[in-house]
Enzyme design. Structure first.
Site, PDB file in Angstrom:
ATOM      1  N   ASP A   1     -42.823   7.332   7.909  1.00  0.00           N
ATOM      2  CA  ASP A   1     -42.396   5.984   8.283  1.00  0.00           C
ATOM      3  C   ASP A   1     -43.559   4.993   8.179  1.00  0.00           C
ATOM      4  OD1 ASP A   1     -40.025   4.459   9.562  1.00  0.00           O
ATOM      5  OD2 ASP A   1     -41.621   4.067  11.010  1.00  0.00           O
TER       6      ASP A   1
ATOM      7  N   HIS B   1     -33.627  10.447   9.491  1.00  0.00           N
ATOM      8  CA  HIS B   1     -34.916   9.782   9.322  1.00  0.00           C
ATOM      9  C   HIS B   1     -36.080  10.535   9.940  1.00  0.00           C
ATOM     10  CE1 HIS B   1     -37.842   6.579   8.997  1.00  0.00           C
ATOM     11  NE2 HIS B   1     -37.969   6.498  10.307  1.00  0.00           N
TER      12      HIS B   1
END
Length: 291
Positions: free
Chosen positions: A104, A272
């Site tokens: 991320d 994610h």
């Protein structure tokens, strides 16, 4: 969590960086994403430490690391500065060259680190991102709805930071719980750490500055690299969640092939938060690539 690791802090590149270190062997720097801390690696760090000296760091502005003041151009939180933190930290720990695994926001820092300091990186693994410039250029309604925080956090101060500070837990649960797996992948201990750090003075401001930089000065740096024909030189592995927004809205492998010379990648059976949703699958891919 992090059995066999010790928590330390170093002053590097003008900021105090907090980290945990454990294991032995070649250096492996781990960088986390938003709105989390180095604790994202708690399900894989001990296994990685059987093969590497693992350094799990908190990015500047996050966790227990220092939180520089805001600047007019958000340059204190540009990925170039944050990359400098990582390089100087590893050098201070005795690693002129090291492997890099990042998720991320940390993966955006790692991308910049490998561009600016190619001599420092042995191998690079990026989790659940496409290049920042490509993602902004290709933003559509589906992406904007899923990654609403990208556009909320870049609003001028003090609106977004004030709203986060008013109810940090609501913000944390709204961002992390809205992804494909909800809050199920996160242990109570990990969530407690994320919330503790989000409540620290200066964290909300720093988070906003991180995102403001990504929508401004970081894009300038990325455009300059693109215009100059600069590509990632290091071997790159990109992994993304098959149930995540990045894989649905973009073609991650294709996008990385536009900016890297030696890249491979695949989707993993998760959303994610790869390291907390699919730790065993991640370990298999990471160890095979780094060996």
């Amino acid at each position: 969590m992090f059995a066999g690791f010790v928590k330390q802090q170093r002053h590097v590149n003008g900021v105090d960086i907090s980290y945990r270190i454990g294991g032995s062997g070649p250096g492996l720097l781990l960088l986390h994403g938003h709105p989390q801390t180095h604790v994202i690696w708690h399900k894989v760090a001990e296994q990685l430490a059987e093969h590497f000296t693992v350094v799990a760091a908190d990015l500047r502005g996050y966790g227990d690391s220092g939180k520089p003041p805001a600047s007019d151009d958000s340059s204190h939180y540009c990925k170039r500065e944050m990359a400098g933190d990582g390089v100087e930290l590893m050098q201070a720990l005795g690693f002129e060259r090291f492997n890099l695994l990042a998720h991320d926001r940390g993966a955006r820092v790692a991308h910049r680190l490998a561009l600016d300091h190619p001599q420092a990186v042995l191998r690079l693994i990026l989790l659940d991102i496409a290049p920042t410039l490509a993602m902004y250029r290709q933003t559509n309604e589906a992406f904007a709805r899923a990654y609403w925080h990208w556009f909320f956090l870049i609003r001028p101060a003090p609106l977004p930071e004030s709203l986060i500070e008013a109810d940090p837990e609501l913000y944390l649960r709204s961002v992390m719980g809205s992804r494909s797996a909800g809050l199920k992948p996160f242990t109570d201990e990990a969530l407690g750490e994320y919330l503790r750090c989000l409540k620290l003075p200066g964290t909300a401001r720093s988070i906003c500055e991180d995102y403001r930089a990504s929508a401004a000065i970081d894009l300038d740096h990325d455009r300059a690299d693109l215009a100059a024909g600069h590509h990632l030189q290091v071997p790159l592995l990109v992994l993304w969640g098959q149930d995540g927004t990045v894989g649905r809205c973009f073609e991650p492998l294709h996008e990385w092939q536009q900016v890297a010379l030696d890249v491979r990648g695949k989707a993993l059976p998760c959303g994610h938060y790869v390291a907390e949703e699919a730790p065993e699958q991640l370990l298999g891919e990471v160890l095979a690539f780094l060996r």
